[in-house]
Design an enzyme around this catalytic site. Sequence first.
Site, PDB file in Angstrom:
ATOM      1  N   GLU A  20       4.594  -0.701   1.012  1.00 43.82           N
ATOM      2  CA  GLU A  20       4.737  -0.959  -0.434  1.00 43.82           C
ATOM      3  C   GLU A  20       4.654  -2.434  -0.802  1.00 43.82           C
ATOM      4  OE1 GLU A  20       8.390   0.619  -1.950  1.00 43.82           O
ATOM      5  OE2 GLU A  20       8.089   2.622  -1.127  1.00 43.82           O
ATOM      6  N   GLU A  51       0.836  -1.205   0.000  1.00 42.67           N
ATOM      7  CA  GLU A  51       0.000   0.000   0.000  1.00 42.67           C
ATOM      8  C   GLU A  51       0.867   1.250   0.000  1.00 42.67           C
ATOM      9  OE1 GLU A  51       0.831   1.574   2.917  1.00 42.67           O
ATOM     10  OE2 GLU A  51       1.875  -0.272   3.434  1.00 42.67           O
TER      11      GLU A  51
END
Length: 344
Positions: A310, A168
Amino acid sequence: MQIPAIPPIHDPELAARLDHRIDDKTKPQGSLGVLERLARQIGLIQRSEHPAVAKPAIVVCAGDHGVTAEGISAYPQSVTWQMVENFLAGGAAINVFARQNGCALHIVDAGVNHEFGKRVDLVDCKVAPGTRNFCEQAAMSDEDCARALEAGMRFVDGLDCDVLGFGEMGIGNTTSAAALMSAFTGIAAADCVGAGTGLDAEGIAHKRDVIERALRLHADAKAPLDVLAAFGGFEIAFIVGAMLRGAQRRMVLLVDGFIVTSALLAAAALQSAVLDYCVFSHCSDEAGHRRMLDYLKARPLMQLDLRLGEGTGSALALPLLRAAVNFLERMATFSSASVNGKNG
């Protein structure tokens, strides 16, 4: 909105066959530790004595958060879209680790406060240009929360993969994740809040106060979807939907750090069977993640002091998943190697 029904992975006959294959390898029983547990779990998920990690994929989902208006991040909101551009250019850590591990990488805009235009490598699932400030009202309307969940489900319907990792990006999303954690687990906000993108002690205290105010404002939010709408982000709701659909399609779900695990709290509150499909890649250095994992009775594969997000932990865990299925397929058995097994 229809919440996906998730099939159980419990299959005593298959489990016994997998255990026999694992125990017949040329090693003392249990000596490959977590890898043995992983091989068994992946086999049960895939309903196969010959599990594989052939088509891994990671989805990195981005969204902005209205709660940044409360000054809870060390970085401005514009960093969200700038990092999405970095993902698309191939320059972020997740790009490096995904390439290194032969993993497909998908970048999704679920609600970034920026117009990217038509981009070949960007999946456009934008619900709105960021959530609302949950210190003043619910972060998402019920309708927008449902749209984000359904977008995650549709996205997974279009994938061809056997392992699905999650990452994310969203300035402010550690605040959203900490609020979700407190609401779903009952753990005090002070024990859920961490430095996020790099807050000092004063900043962390302010972040805690913001979350405590929001928890009081939304004290009536009890049902899982109500909690998600009150405190979540569009990227978090997207991940919830993707997790539920991925489990329904019997994918191995590779869970990253603090924010992704907060999405799993919501997914598990909706369908507890989703947890059987989850492999927890690592324990984040973000304060609260260990407590999340303990609440879920989860055993992370690694402790690397990561707190980047991420999906980096998901990518770094892939070699361990491959090792688990490879020893099951390629390692000699006692009989084939003419090695004596255990006495008795």
